[in-house]
Design an enzyme around this catalytic site. Structure first.
Site, PDB file in Angstrom:
ATOM      1  N   ASN A  36       0.831  -1.214   0.000  1.00  0.00           N
ATOM      2  CA  ASN A  36       0.000   0.000   0.000  1.00  0.00           C
ATOM      3  C   ASN A  36       0.869   1.268   0.000  1.00  0.00           C
ATOM      4  O   ASN A  36       0.371   2.354   0.278  1.00  0.00           O
ATOM      5  CB  ASN A  36      -0.910   0.005   1.220  1.00  0.00           C
ATOM      6  N   HIS A 123     -13.977  -1.910   6.434  1.00  0.00           N
ATOM      7  CA  HIS A 123     -12.806  -2.632   6.954  1.00  0.00           C
ATOM      8  C   HIS A 123     -13.082  -3.201   8.355  1.00  0.00           C
ATOM      9  O   HIS A 123     -13.853  -2.626   9.136  1.00  0.00           O
ATOM     10  CB  HIS A 123     -11.628  -1.654   7.014  1.00  0.00           C
ATOM     11  N   GLU A 169     -15.815   3.818   3.967  1.00  0.00           N
ATOM     12  CA  GLU A 169     -14.456   4.125   3.507  1.00  0.00           C
ATOM     13  C   GLU A 169     -14.594   5.047   2.300  1.00  0.00           C
ATOM     14  O   GLU A 169     -15.654   5.082   1.663  1.00  0.00           O
ATOM     15  CB  GLU A 169     -13.734   2.843   3.071  1.00  0.00           C
ATOM     16  N   LYS A 232       0.046   3.777   4.789  1.00  0.00           N
ATOM     17  CA  LYS A 232      -0.122   3.415   3.377  1.00  0.00           C
ATOM     18  C   LYS A 232       0.642   4.439   2.526  1.00  0.00           C
ATOM     19  O   LYS A 232       1.857   4.446   2.558  1.00  0.00           O
ATOM     20  CB  LYS A 232      -1.596   3.273   3.065  1.00  0.00           C
TER      21      LYS A 232
HETATM   22  C1  LIG Z   1      -9.559   0.674   5.068  1.00  0.00           C
HETATM   23  C2  LIG Z   1      -8.552   0.480   6.159  1.00  0.00           C
HETATM   24  N1  LIG Z   1      -8.741   1.129   7.323  1.00  0.00           N
HETATM   25  C3  LIG Z   1      -7.868   0.999   8.330  1.00  0.00           C
HETATM   26  C4  LIG Z   1      -6.763   0.196   8.227  1.00  0.00           C
HETATM   27  C5  LIG Z   1      -5.856   0.047   9.408  1.00  0.00           C
HETATM   28  O1  LIG Z   1      -4.725   0.848   9.256  1.00  0.00           O
HETATM   29  P1  LIG Z   1      -3.371   0.456   9.970  1.00  0.00           P
HETATM   30  O2  LIG Z   1      -2.691  -0.526   9.080  1.00  0.00           O
HETATM   31  O3  LIG Z   1      -2.632   1.741  10.117  1.00  0.00           O
HETATM   32  O4  LIG Z   1      -3.732  -0.148  11.290  1.00  0.00           O
HETATM   33  C6  LIG Z   1      -6.518  -0.484   7.038  1.00  0.00           C
HETATM   34  C7  LIG Z   1      -5.298  -1.325   6.919  1.00  0.00           C
HETATM   35  O5  LIG Z   1      -5.268  -2.385   6.443  1.00  0.00           O
HETATM   36  C8  LIG Z   1      -7.438  -0.336   5.976  1.00  0.00           C
HETATM   37  O6  LIG Z   1      -7.255  -0.988   4.821  1.00  0.00           O
END
Ligand SMILES: Cc1ncc(COP(=O)(O)O)c(C=O)c1O
Length: 375
Positions: A36, A123, A169, A232
């Site tokens: 990512n 997510h 999202e 990301k």
């Molecule tokens: C849509 C979405 N939100 C939140 C997260 C969580 O982020 P982090 O990897 O910083 O915990 C991810 C990570 O995979 C994600 O894809």
């Protein structure tokens, strides 16, 4: 049944349903179409320099305590200011990662008398945050404002004053499509609900200077809770919430995943501030242009996916077939893991190809050719 036997039984169940995953280090020489790090900032010299300068000044690697105890440094405070400026909101709050930001924000503002309405493909961290809040959960069909409106109407018919939080999202992590933001904002206004938008995958790549979909759509001020991650396109690690000053004050006192955890190491905060600078510079713009040009090339070759998104779901369906395909690609030099249940619904296994600014046209053409041959 003993603990050991119970574990064995569960492991067998996972194996039978092809859920078992291997924790392994992928070979270094593979061409990665799965990360990512959309703009290649994870290895950017400016980020490394910022982290090293921080270490030279303060040689402690760990933050040593939670933010409200003694873990806050000037670098955390600066990053929060930088994030608020970047997202054009009043304030920001840092969390150790995006997952913690989701848990803390939803459970921090919502309680057992309230309702959370989630997009079907939200997510896992958003689902878990909603569950943790104890609120009543409702789910609307993915990106379907019509279905969302039916649910809103039904809730409002019975409870005109219940607090409702809609959670979506902006760019969906597994499907690569955008939320119909304007329509959802219209509905949340009409039914007096609140909106939380997780911009994990759009921060850094969409909108002016990579500020995200909310700002690109001119709807930022109508979104009560904006969430993002530094892991990301920003290329570091950490999560954040941006919004009104009162929201950030409330979360500082109530978000348990902020309160009861050690602060993010200051060197990561330093690197993230450096990354935000690159994102908003001419270089950031050039990196976005390279990424979009790679997306256009791949989209033209595979003829599927969203031509403005770096995430391409290559549908396979069967879990075993997806695994075999991924293995075959690896043998040819490409890292494209199979995505299976529970990350996506059963029977919806896929290869998730992600494009970035530093892929070369030759690699993209080669991967598209292999995918075509396999289909
Ligand atoms: C849509 C979405 N939100 C939140 C997260 C969580 O982020 P982090 O990897 O910083 O915990 C991810 C990570 O995979 C994600 O894809």
């Amino acid at each position: 049944m003993s603990f050991q036997e119970a574990l064995r039984q569960q492991l067998q169940e996972d194996q039978d349903s092809l859920r078992t995953r291997e924790l392994r280090v992928p070979p270094h020489d593979l061409i990665r179409f799965c990360d990512n790090d959309y703009l290649g900032l994870a290895s950017h010299p400016a980020l490394r320099t910022a982290a090293m300068a921080c270490l030279q000044e303060e040689p402690s690697l760990g933050a040593r305590a939670a933010r409200l105890i003694s873990g806050t440094t000037g670098l955390h405070a600066r990053l929060e200011q930088d994030l608020a400026t970047f997202k054009e909101t009043e304030a920001a709050l840092l969390f150790p990662n995006g997952y913690a930001a989701a848990l803390g924000a939803i459970a921090g503002v919502i309680g057992t008398d309230d309702v959370v309405i989630l997009d079907k493909l939200a997510h896992a961290c958003l689902i878990d945050g909603a569950r943790l809040s104890g609120a009543k959960l409702r789910v609307f069909a993915h990106n379907d404002p019509g279905h969302l409106e039916e649910i809103l109407q039904e809730i409002r018919r019975h409870s005109p004053s219940t607090r409702i939080l809609i959670v979506i999202e902006s760019l969906y992590s597994m499907d690569g499509d955008f939320a119909p933001l304007a329509e959802i904002v219209g509905l949340k206004e009409k039914y007096d609900a609140w909106l939380m938008v997780d911009e994990a995958h759009s921060t850094g790549i969409l909108g002016p200077k990579g500020k995200g979909l909310c700002l690109q759509s001119g709807l930022s001020s109508q979104v009560e809770i904006q969430m993002g991650t530094l892991s990301k396109a920003v290329g570091v690690s950490g999560g954040f919430i941006t919004g009104r000053r009162e929201l950030i004050q409330l979360l500082t006192n109530r978000a348990r995943s902020f309160l009861f955890t050690t602060a993010q190491p200051a060197l990561l905060a330093a690197a993230a501030s450096a990354s935000l600078k690159v994102l908003q510079s001419e270089e950031g713009e050039q990196r976005r242009l390279s990424m979009f040009s790679n997306i256009a090339l791949f989209h033209g070759l595979v003829k599927c996916g969203n031509p403005r998104s770096p995430i391409f779901p290559i549908p396979v369906g069967d879990e075993g077939t997806a695994l075999k395909l991924s293995k075959r690609l690896e043998e040819t030099g490409f890292l494209v893991p199979a995505i299976r249940f529970p990350t996506v619904a059963k029977g919806h296994a896929r290869l998730r190809v992600t494009l970035n600014s530093h892929h070369t046209p030759n690699h993209i053409i080669a991967l598209a050719g292999l995918l075509k041959d396999a289909s």
